[in-house]
Design a protein around this motif. Sequence first.
Motif, short mmCIF file in Angstrom:
data_model
loop_
_atom_site.label_atom_id
_atom_site.label_comp_id
_atom_site.label_asym_id
_atom_site.label_seq_id
_atom_site.Cartn_x
_atom_site.Cartn_y
_atom_site.Cartn_z
N ALA A 170 -17.47 35.76 -44.59
CA ALA A 170 -16.80 34.46 -44.45
C ALA A 170 -15.36 34.54 -44.95
O ALA A 170 -14.45 33.95 -44.35
CB ALA A 170 -17.57 33.40 -45.23
N GLY A 171 -15.15 35.26 -46.04
CA GLY A 171 -13.80 35.40 -46.58
C GLY A 171 -12.88 36.09 -45.61
O GLY A 171 -11.71 35.69 -45.43
N ILE A 172 -13.37 37.14 -44.96
CA ILE A 172 -12.55 37.87 -43.99
C ILE A 172 -12.20 36.97 -42.80
O ILE A 172 -11.05 36.94 -42.34
CB ILE A 172 -13.29 39.13 -43.51
CG1 ILE A 172 -13.37 40.16 -44.65
CG2 ILE A 172 -12.59 39.75 -42.31
CD1 ILE A 172 -14.18 41.39 -44.33
N VAL A 173 -13.18 36.20 -42.32
CA VAL A 173 -12.94 35.30 -41.18
C VAL A 173 -11.88 34.27 -41.55
O VAL A 173 -10.95 33.98 -40.77
CB VAL A 173 -14.24 34.61 -40.75
CG1 VAL A 173 -13.95 33.51 -39.74
CG2 VAL A 173 -15.21 35.63 -40.15
N LEU A 174 -11.98 33.69 -42.75
CA LEU A 174 -11.00 32.69 -43.18
C LEU A 174 -9.60 33.27 -43.27
O LEU A 174 -8.61 32.62 -42.89
CB LEU A 174 -11.43 32.11 -44.53
CG LEU A 174 -12.67 31.21 -44.51
CD1 LEU A 174 -13.07 30.82 -45.93
CD2 LEU A 174 -12.43 29.97 -43.67
N VAL A 175 -9.51 34.48 -43.78
CA VAL A 175 -8.20 35.13 -43.88
C VAL A 175 -7.60 35.34 -42.49
O VAL A 175 -6.41 35.07 -42.26
CB VAL A 175 -8.31 36.47 -44.64
CG1 VAL A 175 -7.02 37.27 -44.49
CG2 VAL A 175 -8.58 36.22 -46.11
N MET A 176 -8.41 35.80 -41.55
CA MET A 176 -7.92 36.06 -40.20
C MET A 176 -7.46 34.77 -39.50
O MET A 176 -6.49 34.77 -38.75
CB MET A 176 -9.00 36.74 -39.35
CG MET A 176 -9.48 38.06 -39.91
SD MET A 176 -8.15 39.17 -40.32
CE MET A 176 -9.04 40.40 -41.25
N VAL A 177 -8.18 33.67 -39.76
CA VAL A 177 -7.86 32.41 -39.10
C VAL A 177 -6.62 31.76 -39.70
O VAL A 177 -5.71 31.32 -38.98
CB VAL A 177 -9.07 31.45 -39.17
CG1 VAL A 177 -8.67 30.06 -38.66
CG2 VAL A 177 -10.23 32.00 -38.36
N PHE A 178 -6.57 31.70 -41.03
CA PHE A 178 -5.50 30.96 -41.69
C PHE A 178 -4.33 31.83 -42.13
O PHE A 178 -3.28 31.30 -42.50
CB PHE A 178 -6.07 30.22 -42.91
CG PHE A 178 -7.06 29.15 -42.54
CD1 PHE A 178 -6.63 27.96 -41.98
CD2 PHE A 178 -8.43 29.36 -42.72
CE1 PHE A 178 -7.55 26.98 -41.62
CE2 PHE A 178 -9.34 28.38 -42.37
CZ PHE A 178 -8.91 27.18 -41.83
N MET A 179 -4.48 33.16 -42.08
CA MET A 179 -3.37 34.05 -42.43
C MET A 179 -3.25 35.14 -41.37
O MET A 179 -3.55 36.31 -41.63
CB MET A 179 -3.59 34.65 -43.81
CG MET A 179 -3.52 33.65 -44.94
SD MET A 179 -3.48 34.43 -46.57
CE MET A 179 -5.10 35.21 -46.63
N PRO A 180 -2.85 34.78 -40.14
CA PRO A 180 -2.81 35.77 -39.05
C PRO A 180 -1.83 36.91 -39.31
O PRO A 180 -1.97 37.98 -38.72
CB PRO A 180 -2.38 34.93 -37.84
CG PRO A 180 -1.72 33.73 -38.41
CD PRO A 180 -2.43 33.44 -39.69
N ASP A 181 -0.84 36.69 -40.17
CA ASP A 181 0.11 37.75 -40.50
C ASP A 181 -0.36 38.62 -41.66
O ASP A 181 0.34 39.54 -42.09
CB ASP A 181 1.48 37.16 -40.87
CG ASP A 181 2.13 36.47 -39.69
OD1 ASP A 181 1.82 36.87 -38.55
OD2 ASP A 181 2.91 35.54 -39.90
N GLY A 182 -1.55 38.33 -42.19
CA GLY A 182 -2.08 39.12 -43.29
C GLY A 182 -1.49 38.73 -44.63
O GLY A 182 -0.61 37.87 -44.74
N LEU A 183 -1.95 39.39 -45.66
CA LEU A 183 -1.51 39.08 -47.02
C LEU A 183 -0.04 39.41 -47.24
O LEU A 183 0.67 38.68 -47.93
CB LEU A 183 -2.38 39.85 -48.02
CG LEU A 183 -3.87 39.49 -48.01
CD1 LEU A 183 -4.64 40.42 -48.93
CD2 LEU A 183 -4.07 38.04 -48.43
N VAL A 184 0.42 40.51 -46.65
CA VAL A 184 1.83 40.87 -46.80
C VAL A 184 2.73 39.86 -46.09
O VAL A 184 3.81 39.53 -46.59
CB VAL A 184 2.06 42.30 -46.26
CG1 VAL A 184 3.55 42.61 -46.14
CG2 VAL A 184 1.40 43.32 -47.17
N GLY A 185 2.28 39.34 -44.96
CA GLY A 185 3.04 38.31 -44.27
C GLY A 185 3.19 37.05 -45.10
O GLY A 185 4.25 36.44 -45.16
N ILE A 186 2.10 36.66 -45.78
CA ILE A 186 2.16 35.49 -46.67
C ILE A 186 3.13 35.75 -47.81
O ILE A 186 3.97 34.90 -48.15
CB ILE A 186 0.75 35.18 -47.23
CG1 ILE A 186 -0.18 34.69 -46.11
CG2 ILE A 186 0.84 34.14 -48.34
CD1 ILE A 186 0.20 33.36 -45.54
N ALA A 187 3.03 36.91 -48.43
CA ALA A 187 3.92 37.25 -49.55
C ALA A 187 5.37 37.27 -49.11
O ALA A 187 6.27 36.83 -49.83
CB ALA A 187 3.52 38.59 -50.14
#
Length: 320
Positions: A286-303
């Motif tokens: 579930a965590g992976i799915v949520l990350v893919m949906v709400f952070m399509p650019d990944g963690l580095v993109g958010i940072a």
Amino acid sequence: MRSPRLVWSVTAALALLLPLPFARSDYVLFLLVMCANHALLAVSLNVVFGYLGLIALGHAGFYGIGAYVSAALTMWAGLPFALALLGAALAAALSGLALAIPALRVRGHYFVLITLGFGEIVRLILLNWKSVTRGTDGVVGVPAPAFGPLTISSKMGFYYLTLLVAVLAILLTERLRRSKFGRALIAIRGSEMAAATSGVDPALAKLLAFTFSAWIAGSAGSLYAHFYTFISPEVFTIDISVAALLMVLLGGAGSNLGAVVGAGLLTLLPEALRFLKELYLILYGAGIVLVMVFMPDGLVGIARRLGRPRGAVRAGEAVP
């Protein structure tokens, strides 16, 4: 992110210092070695998926070819580890070249299916070519890496060896991305037709990128074989390919730093959630799915977005 060099410097310092507090914990050192190995595999896939935008699910095949070739060259041909590592990478690269020639003629889900089929074919060959691969019994007693009189038998030593190979792979892929060839790959990802009209040969560029990606994946397989000292076909399944794809997606496609971060998280997170027993797989997925949906650019993109001044526009910003 203001300075990719600063980010990489901090990351490198953390990677060098991270195992020192856990020098007496074989379990933690084992996880750190696998983090470095998975980072190498994720960086290899990032060349194809992150730079070219092609979803490939056959990297478990290159990983397995690298592992078995390296084991054979050291155990049966008597070659030193350094030559076995190069031989494994070359064998995987040639396999990548052979796969890319037909696979890159198709697009979309057909390409995905061909790469998926390749990984399964490699697994079946490893399973059934018993005279060479020993089938389900696997290959036992793969020797520890040795450089002359120096044998790397400790997990700490193997971590730094794997880290060194991963750093070299990252330096090469970073140099590739900033080169004319790397810019051509990114242009192809945006629009193959537009890239072709600009003088780029999309077929040749994709062929070389896929071969280079397989080269790195074969190196990761070689290191895996000599770390575990035992390999079997059950290891090199589609699960490895999917995990590598998730690592790149989670960290941020197109970013080597993202591949490293994603590899670390997806290696350590399942272990951290083991105490939840049956629930951990549900929460993990579930965590992976949520990350893919709400952070399509990944963690580095958010940072990167958080570190950018509000309203600032940075054309051509480098991706660390």
